[in-house]
Design a protein around this motif. Sequence first.
Motif, PDB file in Angstrom:
ATOM      1  N   VAL A  18      -8.077   5.788  10.137  1.00 55.92           N
ATOM      2  CA  VAL A  18      -8.549   4.727   9.238  1.00 55.92           C
ATOM      3  C   VAL A  18      -7.370   3.807   8.927  1.00 55.92           C
ATOM      4  CG1 VAL A  18      -9.495   4.186   6.963  1.00 55.92           C
ATOM      5  CG2 VAL A  18     -10.346   6.169   8.239  1.00 55.92           C
ATOM      6  N   THR A  19      -7.586   2.494   8.968  1.00 51.92           N
ATOM      7  CA  THR A  19      -6.556   1.491   8.658  1.00 51.92           C
ATOM      8  C   THR A  19      -6.902   0.796   7.351  1.00 51.92           C
ATOM      9  OG1 THR A  19      -6.086   1.104  10.994  1.00 51.92           O
ATOM     10  CG2 THR A  19      -5.377  -0.589   9.446  1.00 51.92           C
ATOM     11  N   ALA A  20      -5.936   0.788   6.434  1.00 47.98           N
ATOM     12  CA  ALA A  20      -6.092   0.060   5.169  1.00 47.98           C
ATOM     13  C   ALA A  20      -5.226  -1.185   5.230  1.00 47.98           C
ATOM     14  CB  ALA A  20      -5.675   0.942   3.994  1.00 47.98           C
ATOM     15  N   ARG A  21      -5.746  -2.293   4.786  1.00 53.07           N
ATOM     16  CA  ARG A  21      -4.959  -3.516   4.766  1.00 53.07           C
ATOM     17  C   ARG A  21      -5.372  -4.369   3.571  1.00 53.07           C
ATOM     18  NH1 ARG A  21      -8.843  -4.683   8.690  1.00 53.07           N
ATOM     19  NH2 ARG A  21     -10.015  -6.615   8.305  1.00 53.07           N
ATOM     20  N   LEU A  55       0.840  -1.191   0.000  1.00 56.34           N
ATOM     21  CA  LEU A  55       0.000   0.000   0.000  1.00 56.34           C
ATOM     22  C   LEU A  55       0.876   1.242   0.000  1.00 56.34           C
ATOM     23  CD1 LEU A  55      -2.471  -1.202   2.749  1.00 56.34           C
ATOM     24  CD2 LEU A  55      -3.032  -0.920   0.336  1.00 56.34           C
ATOM     25  N   ILE A  56       0.472   2.234  -0.746  1.00 59.81           N
ATOM     26  CA  ILE A  56       1.182   3.510  -0.761  1.00 59.81           C
ATOM     27  C   ILE A  56       0.661   4.362   0.393  1.00 59.81           C
ATOM     28  CG2 ILE A  56       1.703   5.574  -2.096  1.00 59.81           C
ATOM     29  CD1 ILE A  56       2.965   3.019  -3.173  1.00 59.81           C
ATOM     30  N   GLN A  57       1.565   4.841   1.223  1.00 62.02           N
ATOM     31  CA  GLN A  57       1.170   5.593   2.409  1.00 62.02           C
ATOM     32  C   GLN A  57       0.436   6.891   2.024  1.00 62.02           C
ATOM     33  OE1 GLN A  57       1.546   4.720   5.737  1.00 62.02           O
ATOM     34  NE2 GLN A  57       0.196   6.511   6.018  1.00 62.02           N
ATOM     35  N   LYS A  58      -0.664   7.146   2.705  1.00 60.70           N
ATOM     36  CA  LYS A  58      -1.443   8.354   2.471  1.00 60.70           C
ATOM     37  C   LYS A  58      -1.168   9.364   3.579  1.00 60.70           C
ATOM     38  CE  LYS A  58      -5.702   8.251   1.210  1.00 60.70           C
ATOM     39  NZ  LYS A  58      -5.530   8.895  -0.086  1.00 60.70           N
ATOM     40  N   SER A  59      -1.282  10.646   3.224  1.00 59.86           N
ATOM     41  CA  SER A  59      -1.232  11.703   4.230  1.00 59.86           C
ATOM     42  C   SER A  59      -2.649  11.912   4.763  1.00 59.86           C
ATOM     43  CB  SER A  59      -0.690  12.993   3.617  1.00 59.86           C
ATOM     44  OG  SER A  59      -1.489  13.379   2.506  1.00 59.86           O
ATOM     45  N   THR A  60      -2.796  12.876   5.647  1.00 57.32           N
ATOM     46  CA  THR A  60      -4.118  13.134   6.226  1.00 57.32           C
ATOM     47  C   THR A  60      -5.114  13.497   5.127  1.00 57.32           C
ATOM     48  OG1 THR A  60      -3.138  13.881   8.290  1.00 57.32           O
ATOM     49  CG2 THR A  60      -5.411  14.563   7.848  1.00 57.32           C
ATOM     50  N   GLN A  61      -6.274  12.873   5.177  1.00 56.06           N
ATOM     51  CA  GLN A  61      -7.316  13.084   4.179  1.00 56.06           C
ATOM     52  C   GLN A  61      -8.397  13.988   4.784  1.00 56.06           C
ATOM     53  OE1 GLN A  61      -7.212  11.499   1.146  1.00 56.06           O
ATOM     54  NE2 GLN A  61      -9.119  12.302   0.329  1.00 56.06           N
ATOM     55  N   THR A  62      -8.759  15.050   4.067  1.00 53.61           N
ATOM     56  CA  THR A  62      -9.809  15.965   4.530  1.00 53.61           C
ATOM     57  C   THR A  62     -11.086  15.716   3.738  1.00 53.61           C
ATOM     58  OG1 THR A  62      -8.178  17.649   5.122  1.00 53.61           O
ATOM     59  CG2 THR A  62     -10.474  18.368   4.845  1.00 53.61           C
ATOM     60  N   LEU A  63     -12.190  15.534   4.459  1.00 51.39           N
ATOM     61  CA  LEU A  63     -13.480  15.285   3.824  1.00 51.39           C
ATOM     62  C   LEU A  63     -14.408  16.463   4.079  1.00 51.39           C
ATOM     63  CD1 LEU A  63     -14.224  11.522   4.621  1.00 51.39           C
ATOM     64  CD2 LEU A  63     -13.075  12.520   2.647  1.00 51.39           C
ATOM     65  N   SER A  64     -15.146  16.870   3.049  1.00 47.00           N
ATOM     66  CA  SER A  64     -16.163  17.912   3.168  1.00 47.00           C
ATOM     67  C   SER A  64     -17.476  17.326   2.687  1.00 47.00           C
ATOM     68  CB  SER A  64     -15.797  19.142   2.327  1.00 47.00           C
ATOM     69  OG  SER A  64     -14.591  19.716   2.791  1.00 47.00           O
ATOM     70  N   VAL A 106      -7.320   4.870  -2.254  1.00 48.31           N
ATOM     71  CA  VAL A 106      -6.159   4.175  -1.675  1.00 48.31           C
ATOM     72  C   VAL A 106      -5.437   3.469  -2.814  1.00 48.31           C
ATOM     73  CG1 VAL A 106      -5.357   2.420  -0.060  1.00 48.31           C
ATOM     74  CG2 VAL A 106      -7.326   3.861   0.535  1.00 48.31           C
ATOM     75  N   THR A 107      -4.096   3.631  -2.875  1.00 50.95           N
ATOM     76  CA  THR A 107      -3.309   3.090  -3.990  1.00 50.95           C
ATOM     77  C   THR A 107      -2.529   1.861  -3.556  1.00 50.95           C
ATOM     78  OG1 THR A 107      -3.087   5.288  -4.941  1.00 50.95           O
ATOM     79  CG2 THR A 107      -1.545   3.607  -5.710  1.00 50.95           C
ATOM     80  N   VAL A 108      -2.597   0.816  -4.385  1.00 54.09           N
ATOM     81  CA  VAL A 108      -1.835  -0.422  -4.184  1.00 54.09           C
ATOM     82  C   VAL A 108      -0.817  -0.519  -5.311  1.00 54.09           C
ATOM     83  CG1 VAL A 108      -1.945  -2.917  -3.875  1.00 54.09           C
ATOM     84  CG2 VAL A 108      -3.881  -1.490  -3.186  1.00 54.09           C
ATOM     85  N   GLN A 109       0.446  -0.760  -4.945  1.00 56.15           N
ATOM     86  CA  GLN A 109       1.515  -0.821  -5.936  1.00 56.15           C
ATOM     87  C   GLN A 109       2.034  -2.246  -6.050  1.00 56.15           C
ATOM     88  OE1 GLN A 109       5.248   1.275  -5.063  1.00 56.15           O
ATOM     89  NE2 GLN A 109       5.168   2.125  -7.109  1.00 56.15           N
ATOM     90  N   ASN A 110       2.240  -2.725  -7.276  1.00 57.51           N
ATOM     91  CA  ASN A 110       2.798  -4.057  -7.549  1.00 57.51           C
ATOM     92  C   ASN A 110       4.085  -3.889  -8.348  1.00 57.51           C
ATOM     93  OD1 ASN A 110       3.363  -6.704  -8.163  1.00 57.51           O
ATOM     94  ND2 ASN A 110       1.764  -6.883  -9.731  1.00 57.51           N
ATOM     95  N   HIS A 116       2.654  -2.315 -12.147  1.00 54.42           N
ATOM     96  CA  HIS A 116       1.612  -1.294 -12.183  1.00 54.42           C
ATOM     97  C   HIS A 116       1.100  -0.991 -10.773  1.00 54.42           C
ATOM     98  CE1 HIS A 116       1.684  -2.480 -16.388  1.00 54.42           C
ATOM     99  NE2 HIS A 116       0.976  -1.399 -16.680  1.00 54.42           N
ATOM    100  N   SER A 117       0.310   0.088 -10.710  1.00 56.04           N
ATOM    101  CA  SER A 117      -0.367   0.473  -9.483  1.00 56.04           C
ATOM    102  C   SER A 117      -1.855   0.573  -9.769  1.00 56.04           C
ATOM    103  CB  SER A 117       0.154   1.813  -8.950  1.00 56.04           C
ATOM    104  OG  SER A 117       1.524   1.743  -8.647  1.00 56.04           O
ATOM    105  N   GLN A 118      -2.638   0.434  -8.724  1.00 54.21           N
ATOM    106  CA  GLN A 118      -4.091   0.551  -8.864  1.00 54.21           C
ATOM    107  C   GLN A 118      -4.637   1.383  -7.717  1.00 54.21           C
ATOM    108  OE1 GLN A 118      -6.227  -3.141  -9.325  1.00 54.21           O
ATOM    109  NE2 GLN A 118      -8.150  -2.261  -8.612  1.00 54.21           N
ATOM    110  N   SER A 119      -5.463   2.379  -8.073  1.00 52.70           N
ATOM    111  CA  SER A 119      -6.092   3.223  -7.069  1.00 52.70           C
ATOM    112  C   SER A 119      -7.524   2.738  -6.859  1.00 52.70           C
ATOM    113  CB  SER A 119      -6.094   4.686  -7.515  1.00 52.70           C
ATOM    114  OG  SER A 119      -6.654   5.511  -6.518  1.00 52.70           O
ATOM    115  N   VAL A 120      -7.830   2.412  -5.621  1.00 49.66           N
ATOM    116  CA  VAL A 120      -9.154   1.894  -5.266  1.00 49.66           C
ATOM    117  C   VAL A 120      -9.894   2.980  -4.491  1.00 49.66           C
ATOM    118  CG1 VAL A 120     -10.416   0.067  -4.092  1.00 49.66           C
ATOM    119  CG2 VAL A 120      -8.188  -0.422  -5.133  1.00 49.66           C
ATOM    120  N   LYS A 121     -11.132   3.315  -4.930  1.00 41.09           N
ATOM    121  CA  LYS A 121     -11.911   4.387  -4.308  1.00 41.09           C
ATOM    122  C   LYS A 121     -12.997   3.810  -3.418  1.00 41.09           C
ATOM    123  CE  LYS A 121     -11.076   7.647  -8.095  1.00 41.09           C
ATOM    124  NZ  LYS A 121     -11.694   8.526  -9.106  1.00 41.09           N
ATOM    125  N   PHE A 122     -13.050   4.347  -2.203  1.00 41.39           N
ATOM    126  CA  PHE A 122     -14.038   3.923  -1.217  1.00 41.39           C
ATOM    127  C   PHE A 122     -15.023   5.069  -0.976  1.00 41.39           C
ATOM    128  CE2 PHE A 122     -10.633   1.010  -0.535  1.00 41.39           C
ATOM    129  CZ  PHE A 122     -11.206  -0.152  -0.056  1.00 41.39           C
TER     130      PHE A 122
END
Length: 788
Positions: A666-669, A592-601, A609-613, A648-654
Amino acid sequence: MAEAAQNQGTRPAPARRWLRRTAAVLVGVPLVAGPLQLPAAPPAQAAPQATGSRSVGVSINSMTPSSPSKDDTVTIKGTVTNDSTSTVTDAHVGLRVGATLNSRSGIDSADRRTGYAPGADGREIGGKHTLELRDLPSGITRGFSLSVPAKDLDLKQAGIYQLGVSVSGQTRAQRYEHVLGIERTFLPWQTSAARQKTRLSFMWPLISTPHLSAETGSDPQQTPVFRDDSLTEELAPGGRLQQMVSLGKSLPVTWVVDPDLLAAVSAMAENYRVEQPDGSTVAGKGQAVARQWLSDLQKATDGHEVVALPYGDPDLASLAHRGKDVSGALAHLRPATDLASRTVETMLPGARLRTDFAWPKDGAIDSSVVDVATSAGAHNVITRNDSLRESGALSYSPTAARPIGGGNRAVVSDARLSTAFEGDLSEAEESTLSRQRFLAQTLMVTMQAPGKQRSIVVAPQRMPTASQARTMAEAVKGLEDERWTEPLDLGDAAKAKPDPRANSRIPSPAAYPRSLRKQELPTEAFREIQRTQGALEGFRVILSRQDRVVTPVGNAIMRGMSTSWRGDADGAAAFRDTLQEYLSGLTQEVRLIQKSTQTLSGRSATIPVTVQNNLVQGVKGMKLVLTSGQPNRLDVGEGQPIRIEGGHSQSVKFDTTAHANGKVWVTARLETEDGTPYGAPMTFQVNVTEITSTVMLVIAGGVLLLVLAGIRMYTQRKRAAARDAAEGSEPVEESAGTSGEPAEATGDEADPEGSGTGAPGSGQQGDVTPDTGPENDDASGTGEKVDR
């Protein structure tokens, strides 16, 4: 080893051995060439004062033929060295024939004997068969060559004779001829074929240390990576393995191979890389010698029996004593046996393959070792008669095969014959003496019970040196005329009819040699192996091409249990650590590619969330799961499946739903399809900064509307109650008086119509008249007033 300056059970001093190695070049050189003056040894390494029959050292460097017939001429070559401090005068070299030996233990005793014993060493064969040395100064070495027809040796009957080479002469202290040094060897004498020949199975091992690592290149060919390039040296002309094949191809032996060695040579025959100390790799250059060796081996084994050990030659005793309590450790044996069969069938298609043999280290067994050895399909366990000792009821060496229950057999090799080629045999003297000792023991085996044919097995050390291999080959060739032995395949030896009086009782674990037990792989090694196996199992399920990882890593796991790690605990630990690090590095390429703080409005938003292979191959069978630290504040939805191509990498949207402002962890695994966590989780913070002002205004407006609606409902209910009360109420004065305020003078006269209208702004509720009265059709006027 020469007798001079040597006590029983000791080896010559370093200076002495240096002198003799240097002097070996004089073998066969005419004595008229004169003495060779050698440099004096350093004082700290000087040999002790040599006296008596140890004054002159004698080396026997060759004896031909090794097992002469009556018409042969025996030629012995070697060197003599004056180890005393004075010159030997009137010296000569002669041969002495001792009495015949009548037992195998008698051979052992004669081999240990030092010094000259007139009765045991026999008389000198004089006359023309002696060689004059004249004077032999102190520290000088000279070569000699003696040739004596066999008929002049006066060998009266078949048997084993001690043949001695002695040096006689005078010294300054003893002015008379006496023996100053002697060396002995064995001369087996059998002029005709024995009535019942011993059938001899000689195992010819092709085994090496692990050379391949688990690492392979990312190219389509998966270029293998070798731990070092030492295998090239073993395969090159003169190398250990090259000598084993070159010598073995003309011998009646049974080949015993570790399939991992064949796989390594096959990999080396193509492009390969070699690890360097700094972690880099360079191109290997051993392709030519690898191809030649493999071709030579295929020709040598064509049509011959080949026993394949389980892949990697696992240490059966270590597994039995240290690994059986580690869950899953024994499960490697069956795959190792199956892989051995496939490998040898591919590499040596013309060989007669056997995979039903197990060979514990040095043939040492106990009940637990046998149980482990036979658990993967081996029905024949190669042991040694110093492990299955005879009770003394037999006066001869029995047949190797022994039933041990469960349809299994112990194949008991002969300890004396199997250990005859150990030690440093690079010197001609040691090689010659070892060969003659071996031949003498084989003849004695036959002579023990001349009317009883038996099958004997020779199981030498697993990895003979080149010099040991040459000595073994010379010994086997010494039996080629088949006067007292005949060759037998190991498979046939295992099927031979057992001697009913031979010991077949397997010793208990307490009887296992303590010295060997100290060399075993520790229990922790098997735990590490199983952790690596577990990591591989967890990794393989996500791979689109499992073979690119499972095959090289799985094979390396088998190498981690190799018998060749005996005596090299540090090397074994380093191999396991490197394997774990490599596999761990591969698994971390999918992350998993580490994310910084995410702001939601807003109440609803999307979190990517991005997964890299970084693997070459794609991954599948995985899902990405988010877990909210405060689900009542932020709902992150369900996990989503992922499939990513290599590199490649893949970005998964939740899609998330926010219920309140604030920060949420939030924990991504990553997980496999069965819910098993994969890799390290990644944690990040989500800041829900707004349920926004507009939203809040809407919410506030909604609340206000609810309040106003409630007030309206309240006033309507109150007005309705007032109307109901007006229909049955008393005069206005009474109603007004009840307010506690003085009523204005209004009376009936003031309002003869009885309208009940009070003064404006009085703050009083005037007399209520039903707004439904018939005299006034406008009910709204009366209603507005009441509402205000």
